[in-house]
Design a protein around this motif. Structure first.
Motif, PDB file in Angstrom:
ATOM      1  N   THR A 130      37.761  25.767  42.110  1.00  0.00           N
ATOM      2  CA  THR A 130      38.795  25.767  43.151  1.00  0.00           C
ATOM      3  C   THR A 130      38.289  26.340  44.469  1.00  0.00           C
ATOM      4  OG1 THR A 130      39.652  27.899  42.366  1.00  0.00           O
ATOM      5  CG2 THR A 130      40.693  25.898  41.487  1.00  0.00           C
ATOM      6  N   GLY A 131      36.981  26.622  44.557  1.00  0.00           N
ATOM      7  CA  GLY A 131      36.400  27.123  45.797  1.00  0.00           C
ATOM      8  C   GLY A 131      36.638  28.605  46.028  1.00  0.00           C
ATOM      9  N   CYS A 132      36.985  29.331  44.977  1.00  0.00           N
ATOM     10  CA  CYS A 132      37.255  30.761  45.091  1.00  0.00           C
ATOM     11  C   CYS A 132      36.046  31.562  44.591  1.00  0.00           C
ATOM     12  CB  CYS A 132      38.489  31.136  44.280  1.00  0.00           C
ATOM     13  SG  CYS A 132      39.994  30.350  44.870  1.00  0.00           S
ATOM     14  N   ALA A 133      36.038  32.852  44.914  1.00  0.00           N
ATOM     15  CA  ALA A 133      34.954  33.720  44.462  1.00  0.00           C
ATOM     16  C   ALA A 133      35.511  35.093  44.121  1.00  0.00           C
ATOM     17  CB  ALA A 133      33.884  33.848  45.543  1.00  0.00           C
ATOM     18  N   LEU A 134      34.962  35.679  43.065  1.00  0.00           N
ATOM     19  CA  LEU A 134      35.286  37.037  42.642  1.00  0.00           C
ATOM     20  C   LEU A 134      33.957  37.781  42.571  1.00  0.00           C
ATOM     21  CD1 LEU A 134      37.388  39.077  41.583  1.00  0.00           C
ATOM     22  CD2 LEU A 134      37.001  38.108  39.291  1.00  0.00           C
ATOM     23  N   ARG A 135      33.825  38.852  43.390  1.00  0.00           N
ATOM     24  CA  ARG A 135      32.522  39.505  43.529  1.00  0.00           C
ATOM     25  C   ARG A 135      32.662  41.021  43.407  1.00  0.00           C
ATOM     26  NH1 ARG A 135      30.702  38.848  49.273  1.00  0.00           N
ATOM     27  NH2 ARG A 135      32.060  40.634  49.560  1.00  0.00           N
ATOM     28  N   VAL A 136      31.632  41.621  42.798  1.00  0.00           N
ATOM     29  CA  VAL A 136      31.463  43.065  42.825  1.00  0.00           C
ATOM     30  C   VAL A 136      30.166  43.330  43.582  1.00  0.00           C
ATOM     31  CG1 VAL A 136      31.092  45.174  41.495  1.00  0.00           C
ATOM     32  CG2 VAL A 136      32.694  43.434  40.658  1.00  0.00           C
TER      33      VAL A 136
END
Length: 137
Positions: free
Chosen positions: A51-57
């Motif tokens: 979906t073109g999203c990102a989850l980053r640490v």
């Protein structure tokens, strides 16, 4: 998707000294480059990436940052997207929490970042990133 927006454009830097000298001449103050470790997370079906999203640490020294980025919109070479960020005291604990929720690391990257800020907060923040792929601002 509603929320705070990140608005950015990136370009390759051929001459770091010239760029930094120009930023300083325009009144920006820079920081020394800091090493960052970034890890992107997604679920088993890669629903965030799809979906073109990102989850980053992100870990910088002893600090951490948890970031969610929504889908991008690009107009005239400028990317805009919803971005929520929160400072975290213990990036390793956040990684463990995300893994317990079913997210797994799928991409890791490191870079060194110097940040330039102007006295006028309405002016853009400029970052200079050293990456394995080259130098970018």
């Amino acid at each position: 998707m509603h929320g705070p927006r990140e608005i950015e454009t990136k370009f390759r830097v051929a001459d770091r000294r010239a760029l930094e000298a120009r930023l300083k001449a325009l009144g920006a103050a820079g920081t020394a480059p800091e090493a960052e470790e970034n890890v992107l997370f997604d679920d088993a079906t890669r629903s965030l990436r799809e979906t073109g999203c990102a989850l980053r640490v992100r870990a910088v020294a002893r600090r951490g940052l948890l970031t969610f980025k929504g889908p991008s919109e690009i107009a005239a070479g400028v990317k805009s997207r919803v971005e929520w960020e929160s400072v975290v005291d213990d990036p390793a604990s956040v990684v463990a929490l995300l893994e317990a929720l079913g997210y797994q690391p799928w991409f890791r990257y490191e870079k060194r970042r110097a940040t330039f800020r102007f006295p006028d907060p309405s002016r853009p923040v400029v970052v200079v990133d050293e990456t394995p792929l080259g130098l970018f601002a």
